[in-house]
Design an enzyme around this catalytic site. Structure first.
Site, short mmCIF file in Angstrom:
data_model
loop_
_atom_site.label_atom_id
_atom_site.label_comp_id
_atom_site.label_asym_id
_atom_site.label_seq_id
_atom_site.Cartn_x
_atom_site.Cartn_y
_atom_site.Cartn_z
N SER A 61 0.93 1.63 1.01
CA SER A 61 -0.15 2.37 0.34
C SER A 61 -0.69 1.69 -0.92
O SER A 61 -1.70 2.13 -1.46
CB SER A 61 0.30 3.79 -0.02
OG SER A 61 0.34 4.56 1.15
N LYS A 64 -4.21 0.73 -0.66
CA LYS A 64 -5.30 1.71 -0.84
C LYS A 64 -6.13 1.42 -2.10
O LYS A 64 -7.27 1.84 -2.19
CB LYS A 64 -4.72 3.13 -0.88
CG LYS A 64 -4.12 3.56 0.46
CD LYS A 64 -3.33 4.86 0.32
CE LYS A 64 -2.68 5.28 1.63
NZ LYS A 64 -1.80 6.45 1.47
N TYR A 188 -6.56 0.84 9.53
CA TYR A 188 -5.72 1.39 8.45
C TYR A 188 -4.28 0.86 8.54
O TYR A 188 -3.69 0.45 7.53
CB TYR A 188 -5.75 2.92 8.52
CG TYR A 188 -4.75 3.61 7.63
CD1 TYR A 188 -5.02 3.80 6.27
CD2 TYR A 188 -3.53 4.06 8.13
CE1 TYR A 188 -4.09 4.42 5.45
CE2 TYR A 188 -2.61 4.68 7.30
CZ TYR A 188 -2.89 4.86 5.97
OH TYR A 188 -1.97 5.47 5.15
N TYR A 236 1.10 10.43 -5.57
CA TYR A 236 1.11 11.71 -4.83
C TYR A 236 1.60 12.84 -5.74
O TYR A 236 1.17 12.92 -6.89
CB TYR A 236 1.95 11.59 -3.54
CG TYR A 236 1.71 10.28 -2.85
CD1 TYR A 236 0.45 9.99 -2.33
CD2 TYR A 236 2.70 9.30 -2.76
CE1 TYR A 236 0.19 8.76 -1.74
CE2 TYR A 236 2.44 8.06 -2.17
CZ TYR A 236 1.19 7.82 -1.67
OH TYR A 236 0.93 6.61 -1.10
N VAL A 254 5.21 3.13 0.56
CA VAL A 254 6.53 3.44 1.13
C VAL A 254 7.36 2.20 1.44
O VAL A 254 8.53 2.32 1.81
CB VAL A 254 6.47 4.34 2.40
CG1 VAL A 254 6.06 5.74 2.08
CG2 VAL A 254 5.61 3.72 3.46
N1 GLN Z 1 1.19 3.31 6.15
C1 GLN Z 1 1.83 4.43 5.52
C2 GLN Z 1 1.39 5.72 6.17
O1 GLN Z 1 0.23 5.84 6.46
C3 GLN Z 1 1.48 4.44 4.07
C4 GLN Z 1 2.09 5.60 3.31
C5 GLN Z 1 2.59 5.21 1.96
O2 GLN Z 1 2.81 4.05 1.64
N2 GLN Z 1 2.84 6.21 1.14
O3 GLN Z 1 2.17 6.60 6.40
#
Ligand code: GLN
Length: 301
Positions: A61, A64, A188, A236, A254
């Site tokens: 993430s 992003k 994505y 988050y 993650v």
């Molecule tokens: N690729 C992961 C997902 O879409 C990214 C989530 C994350 O890093 N928090 O679940």
């Protein structure tokens, strides 16, 4: 600062509780939790590192942030008709608010919002071209053409990403997906599967600190706004806690990576695969808390 980084890496190595590695993406489940790296890219171009700063990891993430910059470059403020700018107070993959809020995700850093930014930079082009453009942006920011996508991680997530597929279909049912769901999800998942080292990520983050030696990749106001969103939404439902403990904008993934920006000073990348209950790197957060405190760096004065 170099001594402090070595001290932080040593403390991480000796930590009894390293958090839990994400297992819902099978390819990430096998990552060794006993790894820790940190890199600080300073405004003047110097770079300091400690620990496993040259070991590549899945940025997940953290991507992003770059995707948001690219989507804003494509459509500017039009993006804000399709995605909000408020913390969600829920986990990164939650679908709860989407129904109540008519398919407009709370912010671009939860998965639903990130699917909208991916759909935005994907626009009329094909996934290969769109991902090529995203990689070009990241490689230019880091000044490193070796940054690449780990295809196995991407395929592993596509094969198991039922939650993300349901989020995308839900967005589509509200007319908030322009491209086909499969195409957006494929793009994505490849975006999330970009692999970088702490050294590369810290360098790539310099476009958010206003470095002298770097051509501005985004305008001043856009840079400030991306930093604001990282501060309010980058972790988050752990975003408030991160702001409280670290006091700098950051974006987690993650894979255990966190990109942290000290505006005007430095871009910092920290990585340790074990996560806390919010899905953010446990030791990475602790390391940043120590680092910011000892340096006296905070956006809050
Ligand atoms: N690729 C992961 C997902 O879409 C990214 C989530 C994350 O890093 N928090 O679940």
């Amino acid at each position: 600062m170099q001594e402090l980084l070595l001290e932080i890496a040593e403390a991480a190595a000796g930590s009894p509780d390293k958090g839990n590695v994400a297992t819902y993406i099978p390819e990430l489940a096998g990552v060794d939790p006993d790894q820790f790296g940190i890199a600080v890219a300073l405004e003047d171009g110097r770079l300091l590192t400690a620990g496993d700063a040259d070991v590549p990891f899945s940025i997940q993430s953290v991507s992003k942030v770059f995707a948001l910059a690219l989507a804003l470059g494509r459509v500017g403020d039009q993006l804000w008709y399709r995605v909000g700018r408020e913390p969600s107070g829920l986990s990164f993959d939650s679908i709860l608010l989407l129904e109540r809020e008519d398919g407009i995700p709370r912010n671009p850093f939860i998965n639903a919002g990130a699917l909208v930014t991916t759909d935005t930079y994907l626009a009329e082009s094909n996934p290969r071209e769109a991902l090529g453009e995203l990689l070009r942006f990241i490689r230019a920011a880091a000044d490193d053409d070796s940054i690449h996508i780990n295809e196995r991680v991407a395929q592993s997530e596509i094969a198991t990403g039922h939650r993300n597929f349901s989020l995308a279909h839900y967005l589509a049912s509200h007319g908030n997906m322009r491209s086909a769901v499969d195409k957006v999800l494929g793009t994505y998942c490849h975006q999330c599967a970009i692999e970088m080292t702490c050294r590369q990520l810290a360098l790539a983050g310099r476009f958010l600190i206003d470095a002298d030696d770097m051509p501005p990749l985004v305008a001043v106001q856009r840079r400030r706004r991306i930093n604001a969103l990282m501060m309010t939404c980058g972790h988050y439902d752990g975003s408030g806690d991160f702001a409280f403990r670290v006091g700098l904008p950051g974006k987690s993934g993650v894979g255990g990576g966190i990109l942290v920006i000290s505006p005007g000073r430095a871009s910092i990348a920290v990585w340790s695969p074990g996560l806390n209950r919010y899905g953010n790197s446990k030791l990475g957060t602790e390391a940043m808390e120590t680092f910011a405190k000892r340096m006296g760096w905070s956006v809050f004065g």
